[in-house]
Design a protein around this motif. Structure first.
Motif, PDB file in Angstrom:
ATOM      1  N   GLU A 163     -22.110 -84.936  -7.946  1.00 15.51           N
ATOM      2  CA  GLU A 163     -21.424 -84.002  -7.067  1.00 15.51           C
ATOM      3  C   GLU A 163     -22.038 -82.597  -7.151  1.00 15.51           C
ATOM      4  O   GLU A 163     -22.222 -81.916  -6.149  1.00 15.51           O
ATOM      5  CB  GLU A 163     -19.937 -83.961  -7.447  1.00 15.51           C
ATOM      6  CG  GLU A 163     -19.042 -83.314  -6.424  1.00 15.51           C
ATOM      7  CD  GLU A 163     -18.837 -84.193  -5.182  1.00 15.51           C
ATOM      8  OE1 GLU A 163     -18.479 -83.601  -4.150  1.00 15.51           O
ATOM      9  OE2 GLU A 163     -19.061 -85.427  -5.234  1.00 15.51           O
ATOM     10  N   LEU A 164     -22.321 -82.196  -8.369  1.00 16.81           N
ATOM     11  CA  LEU A 164     -22.827 -80.832  -8.576  1.00 16.81           C
ATOM     12  C   LEU A 164     -24.350 -80.754  -8.539  1.00 16.81           C
ATOM     13  O   LEU A 164     -24.913 -79.684  -8.753  1.00 16.81           O
ATOM     14  CB  LEU A 164     -22.317 -80.277  -9.904  1.00 16.81           C
ATOM     15  CG  LEU A 164     -20.797 -80.174 -10.070  1.00 16.81           C
ATOM     16  CD1 LEU A 164     -20.457 -79.575 -11.431  1.00 16.81           C
ATOM     17  CD2 LEU A 164     -20.173 -79.331  -8.971  1.00 16.81           C
ATOM     18  N   LYS A 165     -24.995 -81.865  -8.327  1.00 18.62           N
ATOM     19  CA  LYS A 165     -26.464 -81.937  -8.301  1.00 18.62           C
ATOM     20  C   LYS A 165     -27.080 -81.450  -9.622  1.00 18.62           C
ATOM     21  O   LYS A 165     -28.141 -80.837  -9.644  1.00 18.62           O
ATOM     22  CB  LYS A 165     -27.058 -81.112  -7.148  1.00 18.62           C
ATOM     23  CG  LYS A 165     -26.362 -81.290  -5.821  1.00 18.62           C
ATOM     24  CD  LYS A 165     -26.649 -82.651  -5.222  1.00 18.62           C
ATOM     25  CE  LYS A 165     -25.852 -82.833  -3.940  1.00 18.62           C
ATOM     26  NZ  LYS A 165     -25.802 -84.220  -3.492  1.00 18.62           N
ATOM     27  N   LEU A 166     -26.343 -81.683 -10.684  1.00 25.02           N
ATOM     28  CA  LEU A 166     -26.848 -81.282 -11.995  1.00 25.02           C
ATOM     29  C   LEU A 166     -27.131 -82.531 -12.813  1.00 25.02           C
ATOM     30  O   LEU A 166     -26.660 -83.620 -12.485  1.00 25.02           O
ATOM     31  CB  LEU A 166     -25.803 -80.434 -12.732  1.00 25.02           C
ATOM     32  CG  LEU A 166     -25.555 -79.035 -12.181  1.00 25.02           C
ATOM     33  CD1 LEU A 166     -24.275 -78.455 -12.762  1.00 25.02           C
ATOM     34  CD2 LEU A 166     -26.724 -78.122 -12.474  1.00 25.02           C
TER      35      LEU A 166
ATOM     36  N   PHE B  76     -26.865 -68.805 -14.613  1.00 23.44           N
ATOM     37  CA  PHE B  76     -26.818 -70.184 -14.120  1.00 23.44           C
ATOM     38  C   PHE B  76     -25.579 -70.899 -14.664  1.00 23.44           C
ATOM     39  O   PHE B  76     -24.857 -71.565 -13.921  1.00 23.44           O
ATOM     40  CB  PHE B  76     -28.080 -70.937 -14.535  1.00 23.44           C
ATOM     41  CG  PHE B  76     -29.319 -70.405 -13.878  1.00 23.44           C
ATOM     42  CD1 PHE B  76     -29.599 -70.721 -12.550  1.00 23.44           C
ATOM     43  CD2 PHE B  76     -30.200 -69.588 -14.564  1.00 23.44           C
ATOM     44  CE1 PHE B  76     -30.730 -70.234 -11.936  1.00 23.44           C
ATOM     45  CE2 PHE B  76     -31.331 -69.105 -13.943  1.00 23.44           C
ATOM     46  CZ  PHE B  76     -31.602 -69.415 -12.631  1.00 23.44           C
TER      47      PHE B  76
ATOM     48  N   GLN C 178     -22.782 -69.689 -15.685  1.00 25.29           N
ATOM     49  CA  GLN C 178     -21.560 -69.205 -15.017  1.00 25.29           C
ATOM     50  C   GLN C 178     -21.383 -69.882 -13.663  1.00 25.29           C
ATOM     51  O   GLN C 178     -20.279 -70.285 -13.283  1.00 25.29           O
ATOM     52  CB  GLN C 178     -21.619 -67.685 -14.843  1.00 25.29           C
ATOM     53  CG  GLN C 178     -21.398 -66.932 -16.139  1.00 25.29           C
ATOM     54  CD  GLN C 178     -21.796 -65.477 -16.032  1.00 25.29           C
ATOM     55  OE1 GLN C 178     -22.329 -65.048 -15.006  1.00 25.29           O
ATOM     56  NE2 GLN C 178     -21.551 -64.729 -17.094  1.00 25.29           N
ATOM     57  N   GLY C 179     -22.495 -70.016 -12.956  1.00 25.79           N
ATOM     58  CA  GLY C 179     -22.446 -70.693 -11.658  1.00 25.79           C
ATOM     59  C   GLY C 179     -22.028 -72.142 -11.796  1.00 25.79           C
ATOM     60  O   GLY C 179     -21.215 -72.647 -11.014  1.00 25.79           O
ATOM     61  N   TYR C 180     -22.581 -72.820 -12.810  1.00 32.38           N
ATOM     62  CA  TYR C 180     -22.228 -74.240 -13.014  1.00 32.38           C
ATOM     63  C   TYR C 180     -20.736 -74.358 -13.307  1.00 32.38           C
ATOM     64  O   TYR C 180     -20.056 -75.233 -12.776  1.00 32.38           O
ATOM     65  CB  TYR C 180     -23.014 -74.838 -14.195  1.00 32.38           C
ATOM     66  CG  TYR C 180     -24.514 -74.826 -14.057  1.00 32.38           C
ATOM     67  CD1 TYR C 180     -25.129 -74.707 -12.815  1.00 32.38           C
ATOM     68  CD2 TYR C 180     -25.338 -74.930 -15.178  1.00 32.38           C
ATOM     69  CE1 TYR C 180     -26.511 -74.678 -12.695  1.00 32.38           C
ATOM     70  CE2 TYR C 180     -26.713 -74.919 -15.074  1.00 32.38           C
ATOM     71  CZ  TYR C 180     -27.291 -74.776 -13.835  1.00 32.38           C
ATOM     72  OH  TYR C 180     -28.643 -74.761 -13.721  1.00 32.38           O
TER      73      TYR C 180
ATOM     74  N   ARG D 197     -18.364 -72.385 -12.484  1.00 32.80           N
ATOM     75  CA  ARG D 197     -17.559 -72.115 -11.275  1.00 32.80           C
ATOM     76  C   ARG D 197     -17.526 -73.344 -10.369  1.00 32.80           C
ATOM     77  O   ARG D 197     -16.465 -73.725  -9.867  1.00 32.80           O
ATOM     78  CB  ARG D 197     -18.160 -70.941 -10.502  1.00 32.80           C
ATOM     79  CG  ARG D 197     -17.689 -69.633 -11.039  1.00 32.80           C
ATOM     80  CD  ARG D 197     -17.519 -68.605  -9.952  1.00 32.80           C
ATOM     81  NE  ARG D 197     -17.173 -67.353 -10.614  1.00 32.80           N
ATOM     82  CZ  ARG D 197     -18.069 -66.560 -11.170  1.00 32.80           C
ATOM     83  NH1 ARG D 197     -19.355 -66.844 -11.091  1.00 32.80           N
ATOM     84  NH2 ARG D 197     -17.691 -65.478 -11.797  1.00 32.80           N
ATOM     85  N   SER D 198     -18.729 -73.945 -10.185  1.00 29.89           N
ATOM     86  CA  SER D 198     -18.774 -75.121  -9.312  1.00 29.89           C
ATOM     87  C   SER D 198     -17.932 -76.247  -9.889  1.00 29.89           C
ATOM     88  O   SER D 198     -17.186 -76.924  -9.169  1.00 29.89           O
ATOM     89  CB  SER D 198     -20.224 -75.609  -9.161  1.00 29.89           C
ATOM     90  OG  SER D 198     -21.043 -74.560  -8.748  1.00 29.89           O
TER      91      SER D 198
ATOM     92  N   ARG E  23     -14.293 -75.532  -9.536  1.00 33.21           N
ATOM     93  CA  ARG E  23     -13.830 -75.693  -8.152  1.00 33.21           C
ATOM     94  C   ARG E  23     -13.654 -77.174  -7.830  1.00 33.21           C
ATOM     95  O   ARG E  23     -12.711 -77.583  -7.143  1.00 33.21           O
ATOM     96  CB  ARG E  23     -14.830 -75.041  -7.201  1.00 33.21           C
ATOM     97  CG  ARG E  23     -14.269 -74.843  -5.808  1.00 33.21           C
ATOM     98  CD  ARG E  23     -15.208 -74.058  -4.954  1.00 33.21           C
ATOM     99  NE  ARG E  23     -16.549 -74.612  -5.019  1.00 33.21           N
ATOM    100  CZ  ARG E  23     -17.614 -74.062  -4.433  1.00 33.21           C
ATOM    101  NH1 ARG E  23     -17.487 -72.932  -3.772  1.00 33.21           N
ATOM    102  NH2 ARG E  23     -18.803 -74.628  -4.507  1.00 33.21           N
TER     103      ARG E  23
ATOM    104  N   LYS F 123     -10.575 -78.152  -9.273  1.00 32.49           N
ATOM    105  CA  LYS F 123      -9.490 -77.264  -8.825  1.00 32.49           C
ATOM    106  C   LYS F 123      -8.860 -76.492  -9.993  1.00 32.49           C
ATOM    107  O   LYS F 123      -7.653 -76.399 -10.139  1.00 32.49           O
ATOM    108  CB  LYS F 123      -8.431 -78.060  -8.067  1.00 32.49           C
ATOM    109  CG  LYS F 123      -9.040 -78.682  -6.831  1.00 32.49           C
ATOM    110  CD  LYS F 123      -8.030 -79.307  -5.947  1.00 32.49           C
ATOM    111  CE  LYS F 123      -8.699 -79.751  -4.660  1.00 32.49           C
ATOM    112  NZ  LYS F 123      -8.213 -81.019  -4.153  1.00 32.49           N
TER     113      LYS F 123
ATOM    114  N   VAL G 282     -14.823 -68.961 -16.798  1.00 34.08           N
ATOM    115  CA  VAL G 282     -16.045 -68.165 -16.972  1.00 34.08           C
ATOM    116  C   VAL G 282     -15.787 -67.051 -17.982  1.00 34.08           C
ATOM    117  O   VAL G 282     -16.636 -66.753 -18.832  1.00 34.08           O
ATOM    118  CB  VAL G 282     -16.510 -67.593 -15.616  1.00 34.08           C
ATOM    119  CG1 VAL G 282     -17.588 -66.545 -15.823  1.00 34.08           C
ATOM    120  CG2 VAL G 282     -17.037 -68.702 -14.728  1.00 34.08           C
TER     121      VAL G 282
END
Lengths: 351, 349
Positions: A44-47, A68, A70-72, A74-75, A78, A81, A88
């Motif tokens: 889902e997160l492409k990680l 990076f 922090q971005g992960y 957050r994704s 989300r 939910k 973060v």
């Protein structure tokens, strides 16, 4: 519906866990509650799965730079939910925000600002130095040319006070010429009269008599006549016969010049001494500490209080006029003044 | 020269993000000190040819956009990331620079770092430099926007690893791959927030026969704009002028319609990213694939834009923190680094 309940529960536990600084556990619990597998989340997160695991176990070393991660988070939050910002924040507490990757912030020479202490110090010291220099200059000039200038002015005022009545009576046209030549001419006349009256300074008479004889021809000649006797005197008698005695009660810098601008004295007068000088009157005296000095010219005391300025400096031209004044004061012969000037005038007119 | 340096002591170093939509100023040691729309309202009395005077700047001027009487024109002096009206830009910069130096007694003379789109031509760069100098800057540095954005987002630009940044501004979108303090690949497309607004306006006109203004379009974009179909459907009621009747009408738009309206500009951005990935050297491309693409700029605030890019490229896409101020903050960092390292990061004219 079930999903919503789960997230609601998770949020309540998340708040507690955030305080324990376990961001990974929050994510892992939420994922398990939402029945996601690690692979699904990674898809889902492409990680990669490794990064998801590192996130869930809070393995900061295995994660890339803070931006990076922090971005992960957050994704991921989300997707589950969850409140991303809070997780973060929990991550930020665990992971120190090391920004040296962008270049060291320590030791960065800051831009010079007017508020810097160094700049302030330099500015204030410059201003202070300016004031000191200004004060120094002011005090210097006060002792030298300013004092001279004011002193001369005072001399002129004092001498003209004595002389003007005579000039008035002489010629209206030539009155307003407060040139030193006129004054020097006029002074000996008074002195001659005074010496007649007092019989103290007979030496001064010699020259003025010659002048007076020359005077009647014209006023211009009077002016010209003035330097002549000076020349004679300076040529024939560089040292006059007038005696100046100064007694000091405390130290004072003193400078004394005679009529030919010969410097008779130029040094510090010591306390409690008596100085005796011989020269040709009028004497020009500069005193740094005038109140401590008493002056006698040809055994006559001279009152210099009127010449003393606020800072105790006095610039006095002690000529016979001053003596006249002091004598007048001491002997109360003020009433004779108009008579003297009258006779003066009479003399002029006669001649 | 000396006097300028003296005045410089009373000025802050500034990093300016002179954007098409917003101008942000970062003062060194103080942070973001100004965030105003790049809009200027000009008053011209006594008809054409009469004397011109600036009526308002920034927020105040933006409120006038599309609502001005005949003697006032509210204009945006920047278009597509570059200067469209030189003199007005200069005046605007001058005003903003003074505004951030309110307390200064002397006329400020700061060192200024300005971001330029990497697609800007030599002439456009020169124009930006000149206008900043004309606005009172003592020294003007230029930096390419994606570089500043990457630094502002906190990406490790000095590492020998590829980092891809996508900065979606008001007028342009910049994509760049950065490694070792330098730009390896960069591309700029003239698509940004403005194009999104235009897309919405033309969509509404085409499908509803209703004309809406730029400000309304922007409001729609902020409230229900999204780049990827979501589960929930958002709606907004807007008013516009019906073209056939000529009368203002109220109607309702939903997020799916806006998604459709934004398709064209979004596609432009996605293809720019794809092109960048194609052009990136393979080692750096692998680094990007591993860590992902970082989104900055106001345009990236459109809902689910990261989702769209993730699906389109198959790479992780992350949003930077405070994407609106990334460029200005990054510029501020570069100003600090100039003193330390010299101008590694700076753009050449």
């Amino acid at each position: 519906m079930s999903e919503n309940n789960i997230t609601a529960n998770d949020e309540s536990t998340a708040d507690e866990l955030i305080h324990q600084q376990e961001f990974g556990k929050i994510l892992r619990d939420a994922r398990e509650a939402a029945a996601y597998t690690v692979l699904e989340v990674a898809e889902e997160l492409k990680l990669s799965e490794e990064i998801i695991r590192a996130l869930e176990f809070s393995q900061i070393d295995a994660l890339p730079a803070a931006t990076f991660t922090q971005g992960y988070i957050r994704s991921y939050a989300r997707l589950l939910k969850l409140p991303g910002d809070e997780i973060v924040a929990a991550y930020n507490q665990v992971c120190p925000q090391d920004e040296p990757a962008l270049g060291a912030t320590t030791g960065v020479p800051a831009q010079r600002s007017s508020r810097d202490s160094g700049v302030k110090l330099i500015t204030y010291s410059l201003i202070g130095a300016g004031f000191v220099l200004l004060f120094f200059w002011w005090s210097q000039t006060d002792f030298e040319w300013a004092a001279n200038w004011f002193g001369k002015k005072q001399d002129l005022e004092n001498t003209t006070q004595n002389i003007i009545p005579q000039q008035d009576q002489m010629q209206a046209d030539d009155i307003f010429q407060p040139e030193p030549e006129l004054l020097t001419v006029a002074q000996p006349e008074i002195s001659s009269e005074i010496t007649e009256a007092v019989e103290v300074a007979p030496d001064v008479e010699v020259v003025p008599e010659a002048e007076v004889q020359d005077e009647p021809i014209s006023k211009v000649e009077i002016k010209q006549a003035a330097p002549e006797p000076d020349n004679k005197i300076s040529a024939t008698a560089p040292v006059g016969d007038d005696v100046l005695v100064m007694e000091t009660t405390s130290e004072s810098w003193t400078e004394i010049q005679d009529v030919n601008n010969h410097r008779l004295f130029f040094q510090l007068m010591k306390k409690g001494n008596s100085y005796r000088m011989q020269g040709q009157a009028p004497f020009r005296i500069f005193m740094g500490n005038a109140p401590s000095i008493s002056i006698q010219v040809n055994d006559m005391p001279v009152d210099i209080t009127g010449y003393t300025r606020k800072n105790n400096i006095a610039h006095v031209s002690i000529d016979d006029a001053a003596i006249v004044k002091s004598l007048r004061e001491s002997r109360n012969i003020k009433k004779q003044q108009p008579e003297v000037s009258d006779t003066d005038e009479a003399e002029y007119e006669a001649e | 020269m000396f006097f300028q340096r003296f005045r410089g002591m009373f000025s802050n170093d500034l990093s300016i993000d002179l954007g098409t939509a917003n101008t942000l100023i970062y003062a060194r040691g103080k942070g973001i000190v100004l965030d105003e729309p790049s809009v200027v309202a000009i008053r011209q009395d006594r008809g054409p040819g009469g004397p011109k005077a600036i009526e308002a700047y920034g927020h105040e001027a933006k409120r006038m956009l599309g609502r001005t009487p005949q003697n006032i024109t509210a204009i945006r002096p920047m278009r597509d990331g570059v200067i469209a009206d030189f003199h007005v830009t200069e005046k605007m910069l001058q005003h903003f620079i003074r505004q951030v130096h309110e307390s200064a007694m002397l006329r400020p003379s700061p060192r200024v770092l300005i971001c330029v789109p990497c697609g800007a031509t030599q002439v456009e760069r020169r124009a930006i430099r000149e206008s900043a100098a004309g606005a009172g800057a003592r020294k003007v540095y230029l930096i390419e926007e994606p570089m500043a954005a990457a630094i502002g987002a906190g990406m490790p630009v000095d590492e020998p690893r590829g980092s891809m940044v996508l900065d979606i501004g008001g007028g342009t979108s910049e994509v760049a791959v950065i490694s070792l303090n330098g730009i390896v690949y960069s591309a700029s497309v003239r698509i940004g927030g403005d194009k999104f607004d235009e897309g919405i306006i033309s969509y509404v006109r085409r499908n509803y026969g209703i004309l809406i203004g730029e400000a309304t379009a922007e409001r729609i974009k902020h409230q229900i704009g999204s780049a990827y179909p979501g589960k929930e459907l958002l709606e907004i009621e807007v008013k516009g002028r019906n073209l056939s009747e000529g009368i203002p009408r109220s109607f309702t738009l939903n997020s799916n319609e806006i998604l459709e309206a934004l398709q064209e500009p979004l596609h432009g951005i996605v293809s720019a990213v794809k092109t960048a990935l194609e052009q990136t050297p393979p080692e750096l491309g692998a680094d990007v694939a591993e860590r992902g693409i970082v989104l900055t700029g106001g345009g990236s605030l459109i809902k689910d834009l990261d989702r769209l890019l993730m699906e389109e490229t198959g790479l992780p896409v992350i949003m930077a923190e405070e994407p609106l101020t990334c460029v200005a903050r990054g510029g501020g960092r570069v100003l600090e680094l100039i003193d330390e390292h010299g101008g590694d990061f700076l753009a050449v004219e």
